[in-house]
Design a protein around this motif. Structure first.
Motif, PDB file in Angstrom:
ATOM      1  N   PRO A  64     -17.259  11.395   3.601  1.00  0.00           N
ATOM      2  CA  PRO A  64     -16.053  11.102   4.374  1.00  0.00           C
ATOM      3  C   PRO A  64     -15.930  11.916   5.664  1.00  0.00           C
ATOM      4  N   ALA A  65     -16.550  13.082   5.686  1.00  0.00           N
ATOM      5  CA  ALA A  65     -16.448  13.927   6.880  1.00  0.00           C
ATOM      6  C   ALA A  65     -17.347  13.421   8.011  1.00  0.00           C
ATOM      7  N   THR A  66     -18.564  12.959   7.645  1.00  0.00           N
ATOM      8  CA  THR A  66     -19.521  12.564   8.692  1.00  0.00           C
ATOM      9  C   THR A  66     -19.767  11.067   8.741  1.00  0.00           C
ATOM     10  N   GLY A  67     -19.436  10.362   7.689  1.00  0.00           N
ATOM     11  CA  GLY A  67     -19.709   8.921   7.646  1.00  0.00           C
ATOM     12  C   GLY A  67     -21.143   8.610   7.251  1.00  0.00           C
ATOM     13  N   ALA A  68     -21.944   9.639   6.997  1.00  0.00           N
ATOM     14  CA  ALA A  68     -23.353   9.439   6.632  1.00  0.00           C
ATOM     15  C   ALA A  68     -23.463   8.830   5.248  1.00  0.00           C
ATOM     16  N   THR A  69     -24.466   7.967   5.066  1.00  0.00           N
ATOM     17  CA  THR A  69     -24.718   7.364   3.765  1.00  0.00           C
ATOM     18  C   THR A  69     -25.414   8.392   2.873  1.00  0.00           C
ATOM     19  N   ILE A  70     -24.923   8.492   1.628  1.00  0.00           N
ATOM     20  CA  ILE A  70     -25.527   9.419   0.669  1.00  0.00           C
ATOM     21  C   ILE A  70     -25.742   8.681  -0.647  1.00  0.00           C
ATOM     22  N   LYS A  71     -26.670   9.194  -1.448  1.00  0.00           N
ATOM     23  CA  LYS A  71     -26.892   8.640  -2.781  1.00  0.00           C
ATOM     24  C   LYS A  71     -26.064   9.433  -3.776  1.00  0.00           C
ATOM     25  N   ILE A  72     -25.353   8.710  -4.616  1.00  0.00           N
ATOM     26  CA  ILE A  72     -24.587   9.337  -5.678  1.00  0.00           C
ATOM     27  C   ILE A  72     -25.376   9.122  -6.960  1.00  0.00           C
ATOM     28  N   ALA A  73     -25.729  10.210  -7.606  1.00  0.00           N
ATOM     29  CA  ALA A  73     -26.598  10.166  -8.783  1.00  0.00           C
ATOM     30  C   ALA A  73     -25.955   9.405  -9.939  1.00  0.00           C
ATOM     31  N   ALA A  74     -26.803   8.835 -10.782  1.00  0.00           N
ATOM     32  CA  ALA A  74     -26.329   8.192 -12.009  1.00  0.00           C
ATOM     33  C   ALA A  74     -25.668   9.256 -12.875  1.00  0.00           C
ATOM     34  N   SER A  75     -24.682   8.836 -13.642  1.00  0.00           N
ATOM     35  CA  SER A  75     -23.984   9.800 -14.497  1.00  0.00           C
ATOM     36  C   SER A  75     -23.436   9.092 -15.728  1.00  0.00           C
ATOM     37  N   LYS A  76     -23.007   9.897 -16.680  1.00  0.00           N
ATOM     38  CA  LYS A  76     -22.376   9.383 -17.888  1.00  0.00           C
ATOM     39  C   LYS A  76     -20.933   9.859 -17.894  1.00  0.00           C
ATOM     40  N   LYS A  77     -20.055   8.983 -18.362  1.00  0.00           N
ATOM     41  CA  LYS A  77     -18.641   9.319 -18.440  1.00  0.00           C
ATOM     42  C   LYS A  77     -18.148   8.999 -19.843  1.00  0.00           C
ATOM     43  N   LEU A  78     -17.153   9.730 -20.287  1.00  0.00           N
ATOM     44  CA  LEU A  78     -16.559   9.473 -21.588  1.00  0.00           C
ATOM     45  C   LEU A  78     -15.271   8.694 -21.371  1.00  0.00           C
ATOM     46  N   ASN A  79     -15.267   7.453 -21.842  1.00  0.00           N
ATOM     47  CA  ASN A  79     -14.091   6.594 -21.730  1.00  0.00           C
ATOM     48  C   ASN A  79     -13.309   6.606 -23.027  1.00  0.00           C
ATOM     49  N   PHE A  80     -12.004   6.483 -22.902  1.00  0.00           N
ATOM     50  CA  PHE A  80     -11.138   6.385 -24.065  1.00  0.00           C
ATOM     51  C   PHE A  80     -10.386   5.067 -23.985  1.00  0.00           C
ATOM     52  N   THR A  81     -10.437   4.315 -25.075  1.00  0.00           N
ATOM     53  CA  THR A  81      -9.676   3.073 -25.185  1.00  0.00           C
ATOM     54  C   THR A  81      -8.669   3.261 -26.315  1.00  0.00           C
ATOM     55  N   PRO A  82      -7.380   3.248 -25.987  1.00  0.00           N
ATOM     56  CA  PRO A  82      -6.385   3.471 -27.035  1.00  0.00           C
ATOM     57  C   PRO A  82      -6.297   2.296 -28.002  1.00  0.00           C
ATOM     58  N   ALA A  83      -5.947   2.601 -29.234  1.00  0.00           N
ATOM     59  CA  ALA A  83      -5.720   1.580 -30.257  1.00  0.00           C
ATOM     60  C   ALA A  83      -4.412   0.860 -29.957  1.00  0.00           C
ATOM     61  N   LYS A  84      -4.248  -0.310 -30.559  1.00  0.00           N
ATOM     62  CA  LYS A  84      -3.050  -1.100 -30.334  1.00  0.00           C
ATOM     63  C   LYS A  84      -1.777  -0.322 -30.654  1.00  0.00           C
ATOM     64  N   ALA A  85      -1.801   0.463 -31.717  1.00  0.00           N
ATOM     65  CA  ALA A  85      -0.615   1.245 -32.100  1.00  0.00           C
ATOM     66  C   ALA A  85      -0.227   2.233 -31.003  1.00  0.00           C
ATOM     67  N   VAL A  86      -1.207   2.840 -30.353  1.00  0.00           N
ATOM     68  CA  VAL A  86      -0.928   3.786 -29.273  1.00  0.00           C
ATOM     69  C   VAL A  86      -0.394   3.037 -28.053  1.00  0.00           C
ATOM     70  N   LYS A  87      -1.009   1.901 -27.718  1.00  0.00           N
ATOM     71  CA  LYS A  87      -0.528   1.084 -26.597  1.00  0.00           C
ATOM     72  C   LYS A  87       0.913   0.654 -26.837  1.00  0.00           C
ATOM     73  N   ASP A  88       1.194   0.196 -28.050  1.00  0.00           N
ATOM     74  CA  ASP A  88       2.550  -0.236 -28.379  1.00  0.00           C
ATOM     75  C   ASP A  88       3.543   0.922 -28.276  1.00  0.00           C
ATOM     76  N   ALA A  89       3.145   2.111 -28.713  1.00  0.00           N
ATOM     77  CA  ALA A  89       4.032   3.280 -28.645  1.00  0.00           C
ATOM     78  C   ALA A  89       4.321   3.648 -27.179  1.00  0.00           C
ATOM     79  N   LEU A  90       3.328   3.489 -26.312  1.00  0.00           N
ATOM     80  CA  LEU A  90       3.511   3.806 -24.900  1.00  0.00           C
ATOM     81  C   LEU A  90       4.412   2.788 -24.206  1.00  0.00           C
ATOM     82  N   ASN A  91       4.316   1.551 -24.609  1.00  0.00           N
ATOM     83  CA  ASN A  91       5.027   0.479 -23.914  1.00  0.00           C
ATOM     84  C   ASN A  91       6.244  -0.048 -24.672  1.00  0.00           C
ATOM     85  N   GLY A  92       6.554   0.573 -25.798  1.00  0.00           N
ATOM     86  CA  GLY A  92       7.644   0.041 -26.622  1.00  0.00           C
ATOM     87  C   GLY A  92       8.913   0.768 -26.544  1.00  0.00           C
TER      88      GLY A  92
END
Length: 92
Positions: A64-92
């Motif tokens: 963002p500072a120079t506008g130069a193209t760079i390669k961003i390395a492959a990576s692993k991320k830990l995703n969390f998907t809430p269960a229906k009960a948790v979704k319902d508790a958040l939105n209920g």
């Protein structure tokens, strides 16, 4: 924000454990989830949700500072998907 120590303190009170015992249990659960993720396994906690490793491929980005193209390395991320009960508790 809730911390691991606060979670452990609540568990200690509910289960009649010492705070040290509860903290050891909470830390053990987190270590087990991290170890499963490191091995590429999914962790499913019924009624709470799933922790799953997502692989992100290498991609191009811009400095963002120079506008130069760079390669961003492959990576692993830990995703969390809430269960229906948790979704319902958040939105209920």
């Amino acid at each position: 924000m809730t911390t691991a120590t606060e979670i452990a303190d609540t568990i200690a009170g509910e289960q009649k454990l010492t705070k040290a015992q509860a903290k050891a249990i909470v830390e053990s659960v987190f270590r087990q989830i991290a170890a499963a993720a490191k091995g590429g396994a999914e962790t499913n906690i019924p009624g709470f949700g799933k922790f799953k490793v997502k692989e992100t491929p290498e991609r191009e980005g811009r400095n963002p500072a120079t506008g130069a193209t760079i390669k961003i390395a492959a990576s692993k991320k830990l995703n969390f998907t809430p269960a229906k009960a948790v979704k319902d508790a958040l939105n209920g």
